[in-house]
Design an enzyme around this catalytic site. Structure first.
Site, short mmCIF file in Angstrom:
data_model
loop_
_atom_site.label_atom_id
_atom_site.label_comp_id
_atom_site.label_asym_id
_atom_site.label_seq_id
_atom_site.Cartn_x
_atom_site.Cartn_y
_atom_site.Cartn_z
N GLU A 71 0.84 -1.21 0.00
CA GLU A 71 0.00 0.00 0.00
C GLU A 71 0.87 1.25 0.00
OE1 GLU A 71 -1.99 -0.42 3.86
OE2 GLU A 71 -0.36 0.70 4.81
N HIS A 73 0.30 5.77 1.05
CA HIS A 73 -0.58 6.80 1.60
C HIS A 73 0.24 8.05 1.86
CE1 HIS A 73 1.31 4.84 5.00
NE2 HIS A 73 0.59 3.74 4.81
N HIS A 77 5.19 6.51 8.13
CA HIS A 77 5.35 5.54 9.21
C HIS A 77 6.77 5.64 9.76
CE1 HIS A 77 1.68 3.37 8.40
NE2 HIS A 77 2.09 2.79 7.29
N HIS A 111 4.87 0.28 0.11
CA HIS A 111 5.59 -0.45 1.16
C HIS A 111 4.88 -1.74 1.53
CE1 HIS A 111 2.85 2.35 3.21
NE2 HIS A 111 2.77 1.48 4.20
N CYS A 125 5.07 0.46 14.96
CA CYS A 125 4.80 1.39 13.87
C CYS A 125 4.09 2.62 14.43
CB CYS A 125 3.93 0.73 12.80
SG CYS A 125 3.52 1.83 11.44
MN MN Z 1 1.11 1.72 5.61
#
Ligand code: MN
Length: 158
Positions: A71, A73, A77, A111, A125
């Protein structure tokens, strides 16, 4: 003046570790809703999700052979590997990871984390509490990623 309310902790001050990356008072959750995105053998624990924080710290654990969703975004992270071994893709880079390694995932970088075949992969995370929804790759994006043989092998689990 009574400011008790603003000082009431949302969580107990102390939640001892119970071994093997487990903690007293921390529940295991599904990684995501089943069927919402591809993933395999991964669990999620929210270690710090106090609404007074601007971020959340989660612990994810991927069983041997499992993987997180591929995914991307806008939010970033901050990841710290806590147990086991595996590999991860960040953008176009694939790296082996092991405990105490730090991984930074910038905005819109594809990732994915994969546990080794014979070991789990557990990692912390950190994310913004207010964040955009993950995007999944469409067929064109997948094809573009797979043009790199190393990424193709990674995505195939090899
Ligand atoms: Mn992610």
């Amino acid at each position: 003046m009574d400011d008790t309310t603003s000082h009431t902790p949302a969580l107990p001050a102390f939640r001892p570790a119970t071994g093997d990356c487990r903690w007293e008072g921390v529940a295991e959750h599904a990684y995501k809703d089943e069927g919402s995105a591809p993933f395999k053998a991964i669990t999620r624990r929210v270690l710090f999700g106090d609404p007074r924080l601007a971020c959340e710290l989660r612990y994810f654990e991927i069983a041997p052979g499992g993987y997180s969703t591929l995914e991307r975004h806008e939010h970033v992270h901050g990841v710290m590997i806590l147990r086991g071994t595996g590999t991860c893709l960040v953008g176009t880079e694939i790296r082996a990871v092991s405990p105490q390694d730090l991984v930074s995932i910038p905005p819109l970088a594809w990732h994915q984390f994969r546990a080794a075949a014979d070991a789990p992969l557990g990692f912390l995370c950190m994310v913004d509490t207010a964040r955009d929804r993950p995007q999944l790759p469409d067929a064109d994006a997948l094809a573009a990623l797979r043009r790199d043989p190393a990424i193709a092998a990674f995505l195939a689990g090899n």
